[in-house]
Design an enzyme around this catalytic site. Structure first.
Site, short mmCIF file in Angstrom:
data_model
loop_
_atom_site.label_atom_id
_atom_site.label_comp_id
_atom_site.label_asym_id
_atom_site.label_seq_id
_atom_site.Cartn_x
_atom_site.Cartn_y
_atom_site.Cartn_z
N GLY A 133 73.30 36.58 75.88
CA GLY A 133 73.64 38.03 76.17
C GLY A 133 73.34 38.44 77.58
O GLY A 133 74.10 39.33 78.06
N SER A 134 72.20 38.03 77.86
CA SER A 134 71.70 38.45 79.17
C SER A 134 72.81 38.02 80.25
O SER A 134 73.13 38.69 81.39
CB SER A 134 70.37 37.97 79.56
OG SER A 134 69.46 38.41 78.62
N ASP A 174 73.30 43.72 70.06
CA ASP A 174 72.65 43.96 68.57
C ASP A 174 73.82 44.78 67.69
O ASP A 174 73.37 45.19 66.61
CB ASP A 174 71.35 44.89 69.00
CG ASP A 174 70.45 44.27 69.69
OD1 ASP A 174 70.20 43.29 69.84
OD2 ASP A 174 69.74 45.09 70.19
N SER A 215 75.16 38.86 72.14
CA SER A 215 74.06 37.65 72.15
C SER A 215 74.28 37.02 70.80
O SER A 215 74.21 37.54 69.71
CB SER A 215 72.64 38.45 72.31
OG SER A 215 71.76 37.32 72.28
N HIS A 267 70.00 37.33 66.33
CA HIS A 267 71.15 38.48 66.19
C HIS A 267 71.87 37.98 65.00
O HIS A 267 71.54 37.14 64.17
CB HIS A 267 71.89 38.10 67.62
CG HIS A 267 71.26 38.85 68.68
ND1 HIS A 267 71.43 40.03 69.06
CD2 HIS A 267 70.06 38.24 69.24
CE1 HIS A 267 70.30 40.24 70.12
NE2 HIS A 267 69.85 39.29 70.38
N ASN A 303 76.36 29.46 87.00
CA ASN A 303 76.81 28.52 86.07
C ASN A 303 76.20 29.21 84.68
O ASN A 303 74.94 28.86 84.48
CB ASN A 303 76.61 26.97 86.11
CG ASN A 303 76.98 26.25 84.94
OD1 ASN A 303 77.48 26.79 84.05
ND2 ASN A 303 76.72 24.95 85.20
C1 LIG Z 1 70.58 45.14 73.63
C2 LIG Z 1 70.35 43.72 74.17
N1 LIG Z 1 70.93 43.31 75.29
C3 LIG Z 1 70.81 41.99 75.79
C4 LIG Z 1 70.13 41.13 75.21
C5 LIG Z 1 69.83 39.87 75.63
O1 LIG Z 1 70.27 38.84 75.01
P1 LIG Z 1 69.83 37.22 74.96
O2 LIG Z 1 68.47 37.16 74.42
O3 LIG Z 1 70.97 36.35 74.27
O4 LIG Z 1 69.69 37.11 76.54
C6 LIG Z 1 69.25 41.54 73.81
C7 LIG Z 1 68.34 40.69 73.22
O5 LIG Z 1 68.05 40.67 72.10
C8 LIG Z 1 69.41 42.71 73.60
O6 LIG Z 1 68.87 43.38 72.37
#
Ligand SMILES: Cc1ncc(COP(=O)(O)O)c(C=O)c1O
Length: 440
Positions: free
Chosen positions: A90-91, A197, A218, A223, A294
């Site tokens: 998600g990041s 979320d 994510s 999740h 990447n």
């Molecule tokens: C609102 C939100 N954005 C982004 C992320 C990041 O997701 P990831 O852990 O897959 O990088 C999270 C992670 O839980 C999140 O709660």
């Protein structure tokens, strides 16, 4: 032909053993109140996910390929959105979204120094891409009990430099999308919905993640559905999709999918282009029109995602039921707890239940979460609280519009508990009993 049959037989034997292994592990699971930890989240899967992952591993494709395509097709169909790209988190999806909106290849890119309206009550990687792209975050406060960006405060934060509104649907609770989209349209602002979320949450009859220019998801283990690690980015715009694809895949100019046969010049124009400064017909696969990364996941992750997506309706149902039971429990103690609120048009598929301890309560957040943790009930902070108070963010360039009263409230007084489908009735009974006995 004989060889193909042999391979099939071997594969079936392996997958049969995987199923047995899953069953064996399940038989050995038990819950003993007070002795077994109640996790706030976790993977919920059966033999189908294990088989899908092992089957994909046996293909030994190892990078992104047909399973990724299949997941994207299913996911965009489920969401009712034109384009979906899978990512490794998600990041990464958030990084791609903001970076794509800064790509010189789109008609109206954002540039360093432009302003983005967001919240300081944040998961860090909703905010980080704004900083990483040299944009200036403008923080507005959240609402006390929805924990979402306060849409009534957005317009007064807008200046001539404002280009986007970027926020998360906090813990699955849909933000006020009609108001936000109306402001965005009137001021010509991009909207990125961090839906990490909030998969399967609805606002005004439409899924979260279908309102903005980009939405991000994510699939980390905590999740609504999981690939272990993983994510997605979605859009209805072909222009933005191509920018996102380029950012995900090294900044390449070519929009043939990588990691599969069709990536090898499916467009039929690999050697037909002329770019300034590059030799005539320089292989389009090696023309880089953006400064990218990447951020691809593996096919094995996507194979798991496809199985998980089938279970989403039952997962959401369980999340909603668990939320309701915990909500009713906290409601008995409303004098000391602020209960979460969903907007009238919102149908949240909750990621968790956020609870704020009232300033007037005779105990602190630390007292209450410490108590729950000693009962082996996992608690979590609402992410960074006020991220401006976090050590890593001391020197960032930002502006606050108004004040951050409720954002600070989250830092000092909010925590959340899980509602994920792995919280069975017996675990939930134990959680409720433990909460109630804090007051005895
Ligand atoms: C609102 C939100 N954005 C982004 C992320 C990041 O997701 P990831 O852990 O897959 O990088 C999270 C992670 O839980 C999140 O709660």
């Amino acid at each position: 032909m004989a060889n193909i049959k042999d391979e099939k037989a071997i594969r079936n034997e392996i997958l049969g053993s995987v199923k047995e292994l899953y069953k064996l592990r399940e038989e050995n699971k038990s819950f003993i109140p007070g002795q077994t930890k109640v996790n706030y989240a976790g993977r919920v899967f059966d033999e189908n996910e294990m088989i899908a992952v092992v089957d994909s591993a046996l293909d030994f494709w190892l990078t992104l390929g047909a399973k990724g395509r299949e997941f994207c097709d299913n996911f965009s169909r489920y969401l009712g959105i034109k384009q979906c790209l899978v990512t490794n988190s998600g990041s990464s999806s958030n990084l791609i979204a903001v970076s794509a909106l800064c790509c010189k290849t789109i008609k109206n890119p954002m540039k360093p120094g432009d302003e983005v309206i967001t919240t300081a009550m944040a998961f860090p990687t909703t905010l980080n891409p704004i900083i990483q792209n040299g944009l200036i975050p403008i923080f507005v406060d959240i609402e006390e009990d929805t924990y979402n960006i306060d849409a009534s405060k957005i317009e007064s934060a807008i200046t001539g430099k404002t280009r986007a509104i970027i926020f998360a649907h906090t813990l699955g609770n849909p933000a006020e999308m009609d108001k936000i989209m109306d402001i965005a349209r009137r001021h010509n602002l991009y909207v990125v919905e961090d839906t990490c979320d909030a998969l399967d949450s609805i606002y005004d009859g439409k899924p979260c993640g279908t309102f903005g220019d980009f939405s991000t998801f994510s699939f980390y283990a905590a999740h609504h559905i999981t690939m272990g690690e993983g994510g997605a980015i979605c859009t209805n715009s072909q222009e933005l999709y191509r920018a996102a694809l380029s950012i995900r895949d090294w900044g390449k100019a070519c929009f043939c999918q990588t990691g599969e046969a069709s990536g090898n010049g499916a467009c039929g124009h690999r050697f037909d282009f002329k770019f300034e400064g590059l030799p005539d017909g320089y292989d389009h696969k090696y023309v880089f029109s953006n400064i990218g990364y990447n951020l691809k996941p593996l096919d094995m992750q996507c194979a798991m995602g496809t199985q998980q997506l089938k279970k989403l309706p039952e997962f959401s149902k369980a999340r909603k039921n668990n939320f309701t039971r915990l909500y009713e429990c906290f409601k008995k103690h409303e004098d000391v707890f602020v209960l979460p609120r969903a907007l009238p048009k919102a149908e949240p598929s909750w990621f968790a239940i956020p609870i704020t301890i009232r300033e007037t309560a005779r105990f602190s957040k630390k007292d209450f979460v410490t108590y729950l943790e000693t009962k082996l009930i996992e608690t979590r902070m609402l992410f960074a609280g006020n991220i401006l108070k976090q050590p890593g963010y001391k020197d960032i360039n930002y502006r606050i519009s108004g004040n951050l009263k409720y954002t600070d409230g989250v830092l000092y007084r909010t925590f959340f508990l899980g509602v994920y489908p792995g919280i069975t009735k017996e675990k939930l009974d134990y959680m409720i009993e433990s909460i109630d006995s804090f007051f005895k």
